[in-house]
Enzyme design. Structure first.
Site, PDB file in Angstrom:
ATOM      1  N   ASP A 113       0.821  -1.208   0.000  1.00  0.00           N
ATOM      2  CA  ASP A 113       0.000   0.000   0.000  1.00  0.00           C
ATOM      3  C   ASP A 113       0.857   1.260   0.000  1.00  0.00           C
ATOM      4  O   ASP A 113       2.011   1.232   0.398  1.00  0.00           O
ATOM      5  CB  ASP A 113      -0.900   0.024   1.238  1.00  0.00           C
ATOM      6  CG  ASP A 113      -0.095   0.027   2.522  1.00  0.00           C
ATOM      7  OD1 ASP A 113      -0.428   0.809   3.441  1.00  0.00           O
ATOM      8  OD2 ASP A 113       0.888  -0.747   2.609  1.00  0.00           O
ATOM      9  N   GLU A 114       0.246   2.349  -0.393  1.00  0.00           N
ATOM     10  CA  GLU A 114       0.795   3.706  -0.268  1.00  0.00           C
ATOM     11  C   GLU A 114       2.264   3.807  -0.668  1.00  0.00           C
ATOM     12  O   GLU A 114       3.102   4.244   0.126  1.00  0.00           O
ATOM     13  CB  GLU A 114       0.630   4.186   1.184  1.00  0.00           C
ATOM     14  CG  GLU A 114      -0.826   4.268   1.600  1.00  0.00           C
ATOM     15  CD  GLU A 114      -1.007   4.793   3.022  1.00  0.00           C
ATOM     16  OE1 GLU A 114      -1.822   5.719   3.179  1.00  0.00           O
ATOM     17  OE2 GLU A 114      -0.345   4.287   3.943  1.00  0.00           O
TER      18      GLU A 114
END
Lengths: 391, 390
Positions: B185-186
């Site tokens: 993620d991210e």
């Protein structure tokens, strides 16, 4: 005034309370090195509070708080140089205060027999606080917020009506009966002797007029007195009488802002607590402008939790930032952080209060001079202090 | 069933325990009912994790998603790479999970019917890996010079994949569950964009300016490595959103509330044939004033447009307690009883939604938790009969 040199440190204070605060400061200067040895640097500190009234409000009616919780919080308050415990001891939902003259109040009004503060408990809190330089100001909030009082004292609250018939539910304290004032006279006699502080908080907030409006006897009374349809006048009539009762016991009083807003006649040494969030700055001007002493709670409702570093907004409040003269500003004697109990009890009070109660900030705002505002610096000091409090 | 039985036992005014004659047939609606704890933003001592596992069992949660490392700290003591925690933990003596600690957690969980799914989140969220694994993270550049700071894992070096293979070989052995959570993620592309060697690599591979392709390149190889180690994987939704080619048995973890509405994302994921886990509306770290358990309770995981086959691919969800503002001093009151709302949503039938009824049962359950020594916070005004000696 604290001087730390070898071989002794010297602490001088005008009163024992100052000495207590100085000892707290001294304790915070001590640090531990990697070998576990304790050190203190040579220091010279001159310190004094900016504001005289630095309080925490605890609500023991929405949820009962066991003695242990209250005492732990008094300790934490002392670590943060708070000096007032505003004990909002009873309210609508429960009446845990065991009254000597009126034992039925807690018998019928407390959540259970295990959710009561006996006279011994109360004395313990007062003495524990005193030894830490903390005043205990009890609040017996009337005429609103009194549902639990009606359980033990049947004729105290106003019966609400639907047309000609009583509905079976009750409203605020009934202001038209002599028995009400007989009761209050006796009740506050007890309170005045149990709680040694010069001040009692009498509440007076959020009085809902609907029940009074529905009651035919109350309506008759309004007419007789020439109050018209202005129920704020009835509220003031009631408050006035309570204030007089309490004065007769040589106590002074604190009230929530509505009592001032609704134009009750207050004695000059009344302290008005400003709590309503919208436009409290304006309220501070009004209250001090009318010559009354004020304390500020509005921006410090710690029960209103939110995600993130909310301590910053508490810290950023500048209490004296309101339009007014120098004399007016002198009338703002301090403030209180309020932890209302709807969602708080012994399971979460400590992290909630002292996490935000980094009020040491906000509190520090009340202790420290106006110039102490740097957020980054505050963050560093707060994090250190937090770790210290864990220990 | 034993847990249910224990909750049926009551106590009368005389203190006598009793149980009503009863017949109950029960089974969970969703097979994956998880709770995420974050031990990187704040270290959680072993007892906090073990107590959480106890209460998870009371709530019939069956997956402990251990988000064990992240940017701020690396508390996992690796046998293969001891420098990772030595350099990356907040304190290498006091804020680490030894191999023995990890085994304790896994066994404690197992005895309560709880799977432990470990998450080693890469290529982003890896700052704490850097000190113990020099050369692993991408050096960021300011013009022609390295700036001194670091970004995500460097996807262009062979050494990266050797490291990842060795680490995950260990992790696959240590954690017996079939699934590992690989994060994904991210991923912030800024650092990659600044690095000239990476720019050159992008050109060489024909990725153009699309750094999502570089992210996919890394993730792809990671997934292949993990598969070859005989594990299945769960990834955060970005891996799916960025078009990475994943195996059909990948589980996609839907967490974002801001971009695409999460129900729409659930539809997209399941339509593409993947299994989905829901967490987006269940970020319990996002506290607010009032009875926020209600919003969590009212979520309906299958409320998206889709075929029955699609709906079957939603295998459950997880309540997440991210650690930015949480440690052992406030974990239990913040988790309980709010997480109970999520637990019921995942166990009980779709029709069990009445709020008044749920409030009463959850409030009673909260009092029961108090009786079991768990500092579960109050739902609203009131009291428990059993508190303070009652």
């Amino acid at each position: 005034h604290l001087t730390v040199t070898e071989p002794v440190a010297i602490l001088k204070a005008d009163e024992v309370w100052g000495a207590l605060r100085g000892l707290e400061t001294f304790s915070q200067l001590v640090h531990e090195d990697d070998y576990g040895r304790f050190h203190i640097n040579a220091s010279e500190i001159d310190d004094f509070p900016r504001f005289a009234h630095r309080g925490i409000l605890l609500d023991t009616s929405r949820h009962y708080l066991p003695l242990k919780s209250i005492l732990t919080n008094l300790d934490a308050m002392a670590f943060n140089k708070f000096n007032v415990l505003h004990w909002h001891i009873v309210d609508d939902q429960s009446f845990p205060y065991q009254s000597i003259y009126f034992p039925e109040l807690s018998d019928k009004g407390a959540y259970s027999y295990n959710h009561v503060y006996t006279p011994t408990d109360v004395h313990l809190v007062i003495e524990y606080a005193r030894l830490r330089g903390i005043r205990v100001i009890p609040e017996f909030d009337t005429p609103g917020h009194t549902q639990s009082w009606g359980k033990g004292k049947k004729d105290l609250l106003t019966p609400c009506y639907n047309g000609e018939q009583p509905t079976g539910s009750f409203g605020p304290v009934n202001p038209i009966l002599n028995t009400t004032y007989d009761f209050m006279t006796k009740f506050f006699k007890e309170i005045s002797s149990v709680f040694p502080d010069a001040y009692i908080h009498l509440g007076g907030d959020e009085v809902d007029f609907n029940c009074w409006k529905s009651n035919p006897e109350v309506k008759k009374f309004m007419k007789k007195r020439g109050f018209g349809f202005d129920y704020a006048k009835l509220e003031s009539y009631y408050i006035q009488k309570i204030l007089d009762i309490v004065s007769s016991y040589n106590k002074r009083y604190m009230v929530w802002q509505e009592v001032f807003d609704n134009k009750a006649q207050l004695k000059p040494d009344t302290v008005v607590e400003v709590w309503m969030g919208n436009n409290y700055v304006h309220e501070l001007s009004s209250v001090t402008g009318a010559g009354f002493t004020a304390i500020l709670a509005a921006p410090w409702y710690l029960d209103y939790i939110s995600y993130g570093q909310d301590w910053k907004k508490y810290y950023s409040v500048e209490p004296l930032k309101f339009p007014g003269s120098e004399e007016q500003k002198k009338l703002l004697i301090g403030g209180e952080a309020c932890l209302w109990g709807e969602f708080v009890d012994a399971t979460n009070i400590t992290p909630r209060l002292w996490y935000k109660l980094f009020l040491s900030l906000y509190f520090r705002r009340r202790w420290s001079s106006r110039n102490v505002t740097n957020l980054q610096d505050a963050y560093n000091r707060l994090t250190n202090h937090r770790c210290r409090m864990l220990r | 069933g034993l847990e249910t039985f224990s909750q049926l036992v009551g106590r009368d005014e005389n203190g006598t325990y009793y149980i009503n004659k009863t017949e109950i047939v029960d089974f969970p609606r969703f097979p994956h009912r998880g709770l995420l704890l974050d031990t990187s933003r704040h270290y959680l001592p072993l007892r906090a994790i073990l107590e959480t596992l106890d209460v998870m069992a009371y709530n019939k949660f069956n997956v402990f998603h251990w988000h064990i490392v992240d940017d701020p700290s690396f508390p996992y003591e690796s046998l293969t790479f001891p420098e990772l925690s030595k350099q990356g933990a907040f304190n290498a003596m006091t804020h680490v999970y030894t191999a023995s600690d990890v085994q304790t957690v896994i066994e404690y969980a197992r005895l309560r019917g709880i799977r432990v799914v470990a998450e080693f989140d890469t290529p982003g969220h890896t700052l704490s890996w850097g000190p113990g694994a020099p050369g692993l993270l991408t050096p960021c550049y300011l013009g022609k010079e390295p700036s001194g700071s670091y970004g995500p894992i460097n996807p262009i070096l062979n050494s990266t994949y050797q490291f990842v293979t060795s680490l995950f070989k260990e992790v696959s052995t240590v954690f017996p569950d079939f699934f590992l959570h690989l994060g994904g993620d991210e991923v912030d592309f800024t650092c990659w964009k600044s690095n000239p060697k990476i720019n050159a690599f992008m050109k060489e591979m024909g990725f153009g300016e699309d750094y999502k392709k570089l992210e996919s390149f890394y993730i792809q190889r990671l997934l292949d490595i993990v598969s070859s180690l005989g594990k299945g994987y769960i990834v955060w939704q970005e891996v799916f959103d960025n078009g990475v080619k994943v195996r059909p048995d990948t589980i996609i973890h839907v967490w974002k509330e801001n971009s695409t509405p999460y129900m729409e994302e659930m539809g997209n994921v399941t339509r593409a044939g993947y299994r989905a886990l829901l967490s987006a509306p269940w970020y319990l770290n996002r506290i607010s004033y009032g009875q926020d358990w209600i919003a969590a309770y009212q979520v309906e995981p299958l409320e998206f447009e889709g075929s029955p086959e699609q709906k079957e691919r939603v295998i459950g969800g997880e309540a997440c307690m991210w650690g930015e503002y949480v440690d052992v001093t406030n974990l239990a009151p913040r988790l309980w009883p709010r997480a109970g709302a999520v637990a019921e949503r995942l166990w009980s039938n779709k029709t069990v939604r009445d709020l008044q009824d749920a409030y009463m049962r959850l409030a009673e359950f909260r009092c029961r938790l108090l009786g079991r020594g768990v500092p579960a916070q109050p739902l609203y005004i009131g009291y428990c009969d059993n508190e303070f000696g009652g």
